[in-house]
Design a protein around this motif. Structure first.
Motif, PDB file in Angstrom:
ATOM      1  N   UNK A 159       0.670  -1.136  -0.140  1.00 15.47           N
ATOM      2  CA  UNK A 159      -0.051  -0.019   0.038  1.00 15.47           C
ATOM      3  C   UNK A 159       0.938   1.075   0.000  1.00 15.47           C
ATOM      4  N   UNK A 160       0.661   2.209  -1.160  1.00 18.10           N
ATOM      5  CA  UNK A 160       1.415   3.298  -1.272  1.00 18.10           C
ATOM      6  C   UNK A 160       0.533   4.555  -0.563  1.00 18.10           C
ATOM      7  N   UNK A 161       1.278   5.316   0.247  1.00 15.31           N
ATOM      8  CA  UNK A 161       0.824   6.695   0.408  1.00 15.31           C
ATOM      9  C   UNK A 161       1.206   7.725  -0.022  1.00 15.31           C
ATOM     10  N   UNK A 162       0.440   8.892  -0.276  1.00 16.59           N
ATOM     11  CA  UNK A 162       1.102  10.090  -0.856  1.00 16.59           C
ATOM     12  C   UNK A 162       0.322  11.464  -0.038  1.00 16.59           C
ATOM     13  N   UNK A 163       1.090  11.951   0.848  1.00 17.58           N
ATOM     14  CA  UNK A 163       0.433  13.344   1.669  1.00 17.58           C
ATOM     15  C   UNK A 163       0.906  14.551   0.975  1.00 17.58           C
ATOM     16  N   UNK A 164      -0.054  15.362   0.838  1.00 18.89           N
ATOM     17  CA  UNK A 164       0.193  16.619   0.092  1.00 18.89           C
ATOM     18  C   UNK A 164       0.041  17.567   1.161  1.00 18.89           C
ATOM     19  N   UNK A 165       0.927  18.566   1.096  1.00 19.74           N
ATOM     20  CA  UNK A 165       1.035  19.659   2.084  1.00 19.74           C
ATOM     21  C   UNK A 165       1.700  20.732   1.790  1.00 19.74           C
ATOM     22  N   UNK A 166       1.365  22.008   2.522  1.00 21.30           N
ATOM     23  CA  UNK A 166       1.833  23.208   1.970  1.00 21.30           C
ATOM     24  C   UNK A 166       0.594  24.193   1.735  1.00 21.30           C
TER      25      UNK A 166
END
Length: 120
Positions: free
Chosen positions: A19-26
């Protein structure tokens, strides 16, 4: 500034799952779409799965029925559940997002990539 941070890659045996995760921030006003691409050694980068804000999904034919994509909009995070992995799924997987940072400034962003290796 927007950052995409991926996690979850690694080595797995054929038939296994990751399971891949990708979190966006900013400075995020709205995320229009999030998705995953991959690039195998010596090949062009290709779309794996995408999920626009309307909740629809789009998959590469090679992963249909094995991969699922989901989003947690509250966390600005997209997930890629990969099941029944095959050696040909081996690649660097990149998170992609189309983000409105305000005042209709819409840009495409990429994560740094995470290696997925399927091998016995």
């Amino acid at each position: 500034q927007v950052q995409l941070v991926e996690s979850g890659g690694g080595l797995v045996q054929p038939g296994g799952s990751l399971r891949l995760s990708c979190a966006a921030s900013g400075s995020i006003f709205e995320i229009t779409a999030m998705g995953w691409y991959r690039q195998a050694q010596g090949k062009q980068r290709e779309l794996v799965a995408a999920m626009p804000s309307d909740g629809s999904t789009n998959f590469a034919d090679s992963v249909k029925g094995r991969f699922t994509i989901s989003r947690d909009n509250a966390k600005n995070t997209v997930y890629l559940q990969m099941n029944s992995l095959k050696p040909e799924d081996t690649a660097v997987y990149y998170c992609n997002a189309v983000i409105n940072t305000g005042w209709s400034r819409i840009s495409e962003y990429w994560g740094q990539g995470t290696q997925v290796t399927v091998s016995s």
